[in-house]
Write a protein that holds these residues in place. Structure first.
Motif, PDB file in Angstrom:
ATOM      1  N   ASP A 166      70.295  10.537 -31.857  1.00  0.00           N
ATOM      2  CA  ASP A 166      70.201   9.643 -30.712  1.00  0.00           C
ATOM      3  C   ASP A 166      68.799   9.658 -30.118  1.00  0.00           C
ATOM      4  OD1 ASP A 166      71.375   7.835 -29.025  1.00  0.00           O
ATOM      5  OD2 ASP A 166      72.976   9.174 -28.400  1.00  0.00           O
ATOM      6  N   VAL A 167      68.574   8.752 -29.172  1.00  0.00           N
ATOM      7  CA  VAL A 167      67.419   8.829 -28.270  1.00  0.00           C
ATOM      8  C   VAL A 167      67.957   8.778 -26.852  1.00  0.00           C
ATOM      9  CG1 VAL A 167      65.716   7.837 -29.830  1.00  0.00           C
ATOM     10  CG2 VAL A 167      67.085   6.316 -28.390  1.00  0.00           C
ATOM     11  N   GLY A 168      67.152   9.211 -25.901  1.00  0.00           N
ATOM     12  CA  GLY A 168      67.597   9.192 -24.514  1.00  0.00           C
ATOM     13  C   GLY A 168      67.728   7.770 -23.990  1.00  0.00           C
ATOM     14  N   PRO A 206      67.465  19.392 -35.719  1.00  0.00           N
ATOM     15  CA  PRO A 206      67.349  18.496 -36.877  1.00  0.00           C
ATOM     16  C   PRO A 206      66.838  19.229 -38.113  1.00  0.00           C
ATOM     17  CG  PRO A 206      66.462  17.441 -34.913  1.00  0.00           C
ATOM     18  CD  PRO A 206      66.711  18.875 -34.547  1.00  0.00           C
ATOM     19  N   ALA A 207      67.418  18.879 -39.243  1.00  0.00           N
ATOM     20  CA  ALA A 207      67.017  19.531 -40.493  1.00  0.00           C
ATOM     21  C   ALA A 207      65.592  19.163 -40.880  1.00  0.00           C
ATOM     22  CB  ALA A 207      67.993  19.130 -41.605  1.00  0.00           C
ATOM     23  N   ASP A 208      65.190  17.930 -40.595  1.00  0.00           N
ATOM     24  CA  ASP A 208      63.864  17.444 -40.984  1.00  0.00           C
ATOM     25  C   ASP A 208      63.236  16.713 -39.799  1.00  0.00           C
ATOM     26  OD1 ASP A 208      61.606  16.362 -42.104  1.00  0.00           O
ATOM     27  OD2 ASP A 208      62.662  15.048 -43.507  1.00  0.00           O
ATOM     28  N   PHE A 213      62.205  11.935 -36.297  1.00  0.00           N
ATOM     29  CA  PHE A 213      61.298  11.073 -35.549  1.00  0.00           C
ATOM     30  C   PHE A 213      61.343   9.640 -36.060  1.00  0.00           C
ATOM     31  CE2 PHE A 213      58.807  14.774 -33.837  1.00  0.00           C
ATOM     32  CZ  PHE A 213      58.900  14.396 -32.512  1.00  0.00           C
ATOM     33  N   ALA A 214      61.408   9.461 -37.368  1.00  0.00           N
ATOM     34  CA  ALA A 214      61.455   8.104 -37.914  1.00  0.00           C
ATOM     35  C   ALA A 214      62.681   7.362 -37.392  1.00  0.00           C
ATOM     36  CB  ALA A 214      61.457   8.153 -39.441  1.00  0.00           C
ATOM     37  N   THR A 215      63.816   8.044 -37.378  1.00  0.00           N
ATOM     38  CA  THR A 215      65.049   7.434 -36.870  1.00  0.00           C
ATOM     39  C   THR A 215      64.936   7.141 -35.382  1.00  0.00           C
ATOM     40  OG1 THR A 215      66.349   8.596 -38.540  1.00  0.00           O
ATOM     41  CG2 THR A 215      67.538   7.748 -36.624  1.00  0.00           C
TER      42      THR A 215
END
Length: 335
Positions: A166-168, A206-208, A213-215
């Protein structure tokens, strides 16, 4: 061994994932024991006991921002001797006892009264535990949102700016139409640090980081390009949180509850609807998507969460907070 059993974290980091309505905890034991964020007020006793058992008396609590799931343990930890550090904008508003502090009344999310002892500024170096962290200003989710960067280990505390999924949400009504673009710029600034490990306030590590960040950048761009979607996103998140901390709301009370909320009125204005129409549509769409469920005559959030005792919600809104600092125990010596 760190508290998360994540081999990417150094031994001097204790990280704990928590369900809503709490934020994850980052504990840094050492000569200046520090806790990053303090969870929801309904679980303050549990938060303080957990931190003390692993690090002794906490010297400093650092808040990534002032929402209720991040500052709810501040008052208790402060009474036990901890200082509180927060971004300068948040610190100034708390010092003035602005009625809008923590958006507690606006969002109908209780926060016990606290003070900020150490205003934080972009680029400032902060000793937490036995290591130095850099304060990174990352507004967007809130104007005072900050992140923490540990350059040697390349650890980045990201607060609510992003998570693994998600993002805030952003508040276009209070923070202006550029709030989503501000959040996107903050994400780009954080991505440019190329962190090895991201420590989000919600969800797993996050694993990566690159993929996370791309997502997040794609999702944040959608909030910029679709302001109405950004308003809906925030409304869904706020309403789900309200259901979580109240163990659901009786069906007959749901729409009257929503009609009385300032955040819903603002969302309705931005979407060109009445509060009544938006409340009905919000409930309908969240039921249809499965985000909320009807059970035993009450509407509940479907996401997993930690229950809250009803009496813990009975704290004053900031307009009724005392203007003097609460009494506290002697602060622990960081030397």
């Amino acid at each position: 061994m760190n508290g998360s059993d994540d081999e990417r974290l150094p031994a001097w980091v204790t990280w704990r994932r928590r369900l809503f309505p709490d934020a994850n905890l980052l504990l840094l034991p050492g000569r200046r024991p520090a806790l990053v964020d303090s969870g929801f007020v309904g679980h303050a006793q549990e938060t303080a006991a957990w931190a003390r058992a692993r690090a002794g008396a906490i010297a400093l609590v650092v808040n990534t921002h002032w929402h209720s799931d991040h500052v709810g343990g501040n008052a208790l930890l402060q009474a036990q001797g901890a200082g509180v550090a927060a971004s300068a904008p948040d610190a100034q508003a708390v010092a003035r006892r602005d009625p809008g502090c923590c958006l507690a009344e606006y969002l109908d999310q209780p926060v016990s009264p606290y003070t900020v002892d150490e205003p934080l500024h972009d680029g400032q170096v902060l000793r937490l535990g036995d290591t130095d962290w850099q304060v990174i200003r990352t507004p967007g989710h809130t104007p005072g949102h900050l992140s923490l960067w540990q350059p040697e280990e390349r650890l980045l505390v990201v607060g609510d700016a992003l998570s693994d999924y998600d993002v805030g949400w952003v508040n276009l009504a209070l923070d202006g139409p550029d709030a989503a673009a501000t959040a996107l710029a903050s994400l780009r600034r954080m991505a440019d640090l190329s962190p090895r490990v991201l420590l989000p306030s919600h969800g797993p590590i996050p694993a990566d980081p690159g993929t996370a960040f791309a997502t997040a950048l794609r999702r944040a761009r959608r909030l910029v390009d679709d302001p109405a979607g950004a308003v809906w996103y925030g409304a869904r998140r706020i309403f789900a949180f309200a259901l979580m901390i109240r163990e659901g709301i009786p069906v007959a009370d749901v729409e009257p509850y929503l009609h009385a909320r300032a955040w819903l009125a603002d969302a309705a204005r931005l979407l060109g609807r009445t509060s009544e129409a938006l409340a009905a549509e919000l409930v309908e769409t969240m039921l249809r998507s499965g985000a909320v469920v009807l059970r035993d005559g009450r509407l509940h959030a479907s996401a997993e969460y930690t229950p809250v005792a009803a009496e813990s919600l009975r704290v004053p809104f900031p307009r009724a907070w005392p203007t003097t600092a609460p009494a506290r125990a002697e602060a622990p010596n960081p030397q």
